[in-house]
Design a protein around this motif. Structure first.
Motif, mmCIF file in Angstrom:
data_model
loop_
_atom_site.group_PDB
_atom_site.id
_atom_site.type_symbol
_atom_site.label_atom_id
_atom_site.label_comp_id
_atom_site.label_asym_id
_atom_site.label_seq_id
_atom_site.Cartn_x
_atom_site.Cartn_y
_atom_site.Cartn_z
ATOM 1 N N ALA A 131 0.825 -1.205 0.000
ATOM 2 C CA ALA A 131 0.000 0.000 0.000
ATOM 3 C C ALA A 131 0.862 1.260 0.000
ATOM 4 O O ALA A 131 0.618 2.210 -0.754
ATOM 5 C CB ALA A 131 -0.943 -0.008 1.204
ATOM 6 N N PHE A 132 1.896 1.298 0.855
ATOM 7 C CA PHE A 132 2.762 2.485 0.911
ATOM 8 C C PHE A 132 3.507 2.696 -0.405
ATOM 9 O O PHE A 132 3.673 3.829 -0.870
ATOM 10 C CB PHE A 132 3.749 2.355 2.066
ATOM 11 N N GLU A 133 3.949 1.608 -1.027
ATOM 12 C CA GLU A 133 4.654 1.743 -2.302
ATOM 13 C C GLU A 133 3.722 2.264 -3.393
ATOM 14 O O GLU A 133 4.145 3.023 -4.267
ATOM 15 C CB GLU A 133 5.258 0.391 -2.704
ATOM 16 N N PHE B 267 5.717 1.312 9.516
ATOM 17 C CA PHE B 267 5.308 2.709 9.676
ATOM 18 C C PHE B 267 6.524 3.617 9.863
ATOM 19 O O PHE B 267 6.559 4.741 9.340
ATOM 20 C CB PHE B 267 4.349 2.847 10.855
ATOM 21 N N GLU B 268 7.526 3.127 10.590
ATOM 22 C CA GLU B 268 8.744 3.928 10.783
ATOM 23 C C GLU B 268 9.462 4.155 9.457
ATOM 24 O O GLU B 268 10.015 5.226 9.210
ATOM 25 C CB GLU B 268 9.673 3.219 11.772
ATOM 26 N N LYS B 269 9.417 3.152 8.604
ATOM 27 C CA LYS B 269 10.111 3.241 7.317
ATOM 28 C C LYS B 269 9.381 4.143 6.323
ATOM 29 O O LYS B 269 10.005 4.947 5.623
ATOM 30 C CB LYS B 269 10.273 1.837 6.722
ATOM 31 N N TYR B 270 8.055 4.029 6.271
ATOM 32 C CA TYR B 270 7.308 4.687 5.204
ATOM 33 C C TYR B 270 6.540 5.948 5.640
ATOM 34 O O TYR B 270 6.259 6.808 4.795
ATOM 35 C CB TYR B 270 6.283 3.714 4.598
ATOM 36 N N ASN B 271 6.178 6.063 6.919
ATOM 37 C CA ASN B 271 5.205 7.096 7.275
ATOM 38 C C ASN B 271 5.621 8.031 8.397
ATOM 39 O O ASN B 271 5.049 9.122 8.514
ATOM 40 C CB ASN B 271 3.878 6.433 7.653
ATOM 41 N N TRP B 272 6.534 7.620 9.212
ATOM 42 C CA TRP B 272 6.908 8.464 10.352
ATOM 43 C C TRP B 272 8.178 9.229 10.000
ATOM 44 O O TRP B 272 8.988 8.761 9.207
ATOM 45 C CB TRP B 272 7.114 7.602 11.605
ATOM 46 N N PRO B 273 8.405 10.406 10.548
ATOM 47 C CA PRO B 273 7.588 11.078 11.575
ATOM 48 C C PRO B 273 6.496 11.969 11.008
ATOM 49 O O PRO B 273 5.649 12.459 11.759
ATOM 50 C CB PRO B 273 8.622 11.937 12.303
ATOM 51 N N ASN B 274 6.484 12.220 9.684
ATOM 52 C CA ASN B 274 5.531 13.200 9.137
ATOM 53 C C ASN B 274 4.095 12.697 9.095
ATOM 54 O O ASN B 274 3.160 13.483 9.098
ATOM 55 C CB ASN B 274 5.974 13.606 7.731
ATOM 56 N N LYS B 275 3.926 11.390 9.015
ATOM 57 C CA LYS B 275 2.596 10.776 8.998
ATOM 58 C C LYS B 275 1.715 11.379 7.905
ATOM 59 O O LYS B 275 0.608 11.842 8.144
ATOM 60 C CB LYS B 275 1.925 10.924 10.365
#
Length: 981
Positions: free
Chosen positions: A230-232, A263-271
């Motif tokens: 999903a993140f990709e 989540f740390e790899k794809y979305n954090w810290p900006n979320k």
């Protein structure tokens, strides 16, 4: 009614006190009170709404699956009751307003004026939050990836709930959004052929739904595989996407892994990506990991234990997405226009202007603003009202105005005509699906096209038109285009001030003149406001005459432009009868009728008895012979396109028409079309003579053909061995010398598939496959060796049309020149288009049609259809200044060379056609909304509860302003507890 009021909003707002919440009564007293206070309204039929209405009250609709007695609903009914006075005042200010609607985020619809709700089968599942206008108005565009757990633990009822949930989630998306759907167990894979985010239009969503229904449960659960996929997808920047709210929707039956490393790899810290999790089915799994995933990524957690929870919980995420919009204040108060859709209350095809309604009250405990969207307010505008504002009749038969939205979908276009009366899906017709695509289709959308074409059911036009594009000043997200053929750059306006001449010409419209002057059909236009329309020409003519006895053509209630042109064309066509047609013996030329049709709306058919069999449209601008004659040079032959069995016992006529061309210096016009109706049976005999080496004067004696006479390919002398036909530019049979080929108007491949395939393969015809995306469908229920080319006699047009036609056409031009100079004023400029004038048993389906038209080949062709001992020689040649192809071929003497029939009739497109997977790999250009609200630093992470009842409410009621000022909107929504960020 002022024309501009049809498409402009007026802003009216009023400060209302928030009424105290109504409480549920466990003993049912509140329900009894509601029944005792119910009103029995009287409704009166209203022509504007096409139904019975009551202008004194607004009405409320609540879906069956929402409990009417809940505190939230009763309170909502209470405070929105004050909208009724505002709706009434809005109508007083602008009586042309149609439905005024407020759709609440809780599912309540309040609309004005009141009308009986159309409730199918007593189970009302209409939910305003699923309507196209609400979806587009309630949130910014979205990039969404839906991932579905299909591991072995998901089976039976849980899997069915997931499939239904995904269907409902897709229904919350609009054409502004982009989406992809994937299933996962230990691996993740897309459910369809779409490898990336695609536009959430009806066609793509239908593909997703079909593939989701095929999902099967197997394997083990690996959340990491699903979330990484999903993140990709969301990080792929090489594709067209909304590039706004990014989110992942995960449907699962539960699990223990929190996939924090993902989540740390794809979305954090900006979320930047929100995560929404859905626990589906009834089970004993620990849901804490699912709650944590949502709250740690600015999302929301939902439970769907049964089918009753699906509709509510798959749309509540919109509340979360709305918070940045609310906090953006005035910037987010953008008027949005929907695609075209069919109104639920019977107005027909409409577009809706919407504004979001925000809750900006202060929370007394924290002194922070609430951050919820209360709902969406909308005003309907019918397509018919918009069409009335366009100046159609001075644009000519083939000129038109169109409007497209930012997604390239049409709001207004002559080819925008969806089928079906009760079908509720929005009409998302792409501009390039309504026009003929050219090789520069991306540039067409980006800059408004330079080439456009109109298709009839049988013919593909091959002509160029001029485009003029302008932008709505008050609606910057809509483009208005003008398509204008070169011969409509100027138009003729009659100035008929002589009242004696008016009366004289008007008398030629009276039925008692028809026997001597020919039958008159008048176009059913809105000549005067009080003119009663009718589908019957006689009745409409009687209504018109009766009205003209009461008013003059210069009356303020009448359209002087239309009336003056109509009356003048009546006089001119009468003189054509008097000076030319009466002097000709039509039987001598085997003619059933002669006729003329004009831009002014007159169709005169002579003699009067020929009107009994006249089946062409009374409106010349809608008649195919009229439009095709204007767009082509020379003579257009048109056969009746009917089942041959319907024609067997009737006299069949072939229309032959050509445009009248007038030149005033450099100004070129085509104000009329003249023509004849040939007696098909008589002209079939003439055709045998015309296609032979002799004339009609050579009637005596019998000829023998041998090598010395040079008549080997003579269609009359060798009629037993030769097939001679005339085929029109659509591939339809016009005339034949063979009785067993006597099927005029039939697609030639149905008559001789072998020969039609040879014509196509030798480039006489080109084909264009087109798709009708607006349809709705009911539920699925001989030994001969070829020789060298031989001489062929080809008839010329001088031979073929050596009749009163030329006299008629010439006389028309002579008559017209005199009267146009005496009675017409030629407008020397093109009129500028004013910027401000502007759940059923049936399902949507795609119809496919293959249309054939002449290629650029314009030469004589002789060749052999190679098929061994069954080979056939044929000769083909275009006839100059006509839409005809003359073909001479040896008759087939064996059936061993069977050829596949070329299909022309419209059919339901088979699954996978058109190939949606190929289309999305080369997506069409979309401008899309220019403002995005997906982040606001002040969005709070807290528990939402009911705001204080002392808060005040400022409702922003729409009605579209030309330069709309947008005051703050303060509204209240009953909340519920959940973790949000």
């Amino acid at each position: 009614q002022a024309a501009a009021s049809k498409v402009l909003w007026q802003v009216a707002y009023i400060l209302l006190p928030l009424l105290s919440c109504c409480q549920e009564d466990p003993d049912g007293e509140e329900i009894e009170k509601e029944k005792s206070n119910s009103l029995k309204l009287e409704f009166t039929e209203d022509a504007n709404f096409k139904t019975k209405v009551n202008y004194s009250y607004a009405a409320v609709q609540i879906p069956t699956d929402i409990y009417k007695g809940s505190t939230v609903i009763l309170n909502e009914l209470n405070w929105t009751d004050a909208l009724e006075d505002v709706f009434v005042e809005n109508r007083k200010e602008d009586p042309s307003l149609l439905w005024q609607v407020f759709g609440s985020a809780t599912g309540v619809t309040r609309f004005y004026p009141a009308t009986p709700w159309r409730m199918p089968n007593k189970i009302d599942l209409y939910d305003v939050r699923r309507r196209p206008w609400y979806i587009q108005g309630a949130s910014s565009p979205k990039d969404m990836v839906i991932i579905v757990d299909v591991s072995g633990s998901v089976s039976g009822l849980t899997l069915k709930l997931m499939k239904t949930s995904v269907h409902d989630m897709l229904n919350t998306l609009s054409d502004d959004d982009y989406v992809n759907v994937a299933s996962f167990n230990q691996n993740a894979q897309p459910v369809s052929c779409f490898k990336h985010l695609v536009q959430a239009n009806i066609r793509n969503k239908k593909v997703f739904k079909e593939k989701v229904d095929l999902m099967e449960a197997q394997g083990t659960t690996d959340y990491k595989a699903g979330f990484e996929y999903a993140f990709e997808q969301l990080q792929n920047s090489n594709i067209t996407r909304a590039n706004c709210n990014k989110m992942i929707m995960m449907f699962t039956d539960g699990g223990e892994d929190r996939v924090q490393d993902v989540f740390e790899k794809y979305n954090w810290p900006n979320k930047t990506v929100r995560v929404f999790t859905f626990s589906v089915g009834q089970h004993n799994y620990d849901v804490t990991p699912l709650q944590w995933m949502a709250c740690a990524n600015k999302g929301y957690y939902f439970e769907i234990p049964s089918i009753g929870a699906i509709r509510i919980n798959t749309q509540e995420y919109l509340d979360v997405l709305g918070r940045p919009m609310v906090l953006a204040g005035n910037k987010a108060k953008q008027v949005q226009w929907t695609n075209v859709y069919r109104d639920a209350l019977g107005l027909g095809l409409v577009i809706t202007g919407t504004l979001p309604v925000f809750n900006l009250t202060e929370d007394g405990s924290s002194e922070r603003k609430n951050q919820l969207i209360l709902g969406v307010v909308g005003i309907d505008v019918t397509l018919n009202d918009i069409k009335k504002l366009t100046q159609r009749y001075n644009l000519g038969a083939n000129g038109y105005i169109f409007a497209i939205d930012l997604n390239g979908y049409l709001l207004l276009h002559p080819n925008l005509r969806p089928q079906g009366g009760e079908f509720q899906e929005p009409v998302t017709l792409d501009f390039l699906d309504a026009e003929l695509e050219d090789e520069n289709k991306e540039e067409v959308i980006k800059s408004i096209p330079s080439i456009a074409s109109n298709c009839t059911n049988h013919f593909v036009p091959n002509n160029h038109r001029n485009f003029r594009n302008t932008i709505f000043v008050s609606l910057p997200f809509t483009s208005l285009g003008l398509v204008l053929p070169h011969y409509n750059t100027y138009y003729i306006q009659a100035i008929l001030n002589d009242q004696i001449l008016q009366v004289k010409y008007f008398e030629y419209l009276l039925p008692n003149s028809f026997e001597s002057e020919g039958h008159v059909f008048i176009a059913p236009r809105e000549y005067c406001k009080d003119l009663s329309q009718s589908d019957n020409n006689t009745e409409f003519l009687e209504n018109f005459i009766a009205l003209m006895e009461k008013v003059t053509p210069d009356s303020k209630q009448c359209d002087n432009f239309l009336l003056h042109n109509l009356i003048l064309d009546t006089g001119i066509t009468q003189q054509l009868v008097e000076r030319v047609w009466k002097d000709q013996d039509l039987n001598t030329y085997s003619l059933l009728a002669v006729f003329v049709a004009t831009d002014g709306g007159i169709t005169r058919v002579f003699p009067n008895k020929a009107a009994e069999d006249w089946e062409e449209d009374r409106e010349p601008f809608n008649a195919s012979f009229y439009r095709r004659s204007l767009d082509n040079k020379g003579h257009i032959f048109k056969t009746p396109y009917k089942d041959w069995l319907e024609l067997e016992n009737n006299t069949v006529g072939i229309l032959v028409s050509t445009a009248v061309e007038l030149n005033f210096g450099e100004r070129h016009l085509k104000p009329a079309v003249v023509g004849v109706k040939l007696d098909l049976e008589a002209w079939a005999e003439k055709f045998k003579v015309l296609a032979s080496n002799r004339t009609e004067r050579d009637q005596l004696g019998t000829r023998r053909c041998d090598p010395s006479t040079g008549c080997e390919m003579d269609c009359e002398a060798n009629y037993k061995d030769l097939l001679c036909v005339l085929i029109d530019d659509g591939g339809f049979l016009v005339l034949s010398n063979q009785e067993d080929y006597w099927f005029p108007g039939k697609f030639f491949s149905e008559v001789d598939a072998h020969l039609m395939s040879a014509l196509y393969n030798n480039s006489f015809f080109t084909r264009k496959e087109s798709y009708d995306f607006q349809s709705v469908c009911a539920p699925e229920p001989p030994s001969n060796t070829g020789g060298a080319p031989r001489g062929v006699y080809v008839p010329t047009m001088a031979d073929f049309l050596n009749l009163a036609w030329w006299t008629s056409a010439a006389a028309w031009i002579n008559v017209c020149h005199f009267h146009y100079f005496q009675l017409y004023v030629l407008c020397v400029r093109t009129e500028d288009v004013a910027a401000d004038s502007m759940e059923s048993k049936e399902t949507s389906c795609i119809m496919k049609q293959t249309q054939y038209y002449f290629s650029t080949v314009d030469y004589t062709y002789n060749t052999i259809i190679d098929c061994g001992n069954c080979s056939r020689l044929f000769h083909a040649q275009r006839l100059a200044r006509t839409n005809l192809l003359f073909v001479v071929a040896e008759k087939p003497i064996c059936s061993q060379c069977e050829s596949t029939k070329l299909l022309q009739a419209e059919i339901k497109a088979p699954p996978g056609d058109p190939n949606q997977c190929e289309l999305v790999d080369k997506p069409r250009y979309r401008k899309g909304p220019h403002i995005c609200f997906d982040y606001n630093a002040t969005v709070s992470r807290r528990t939402q509860g009911p705001p204080a009842v002392e808060a005040t409410l400022l409702l922003h009621l729409a009605v579209l302003p030309s330069s709309f000022q947008q005051p703050d909107v303060a509204c209240v929504m009953m909340g519920y507890c959940a973790c949000v960020m």
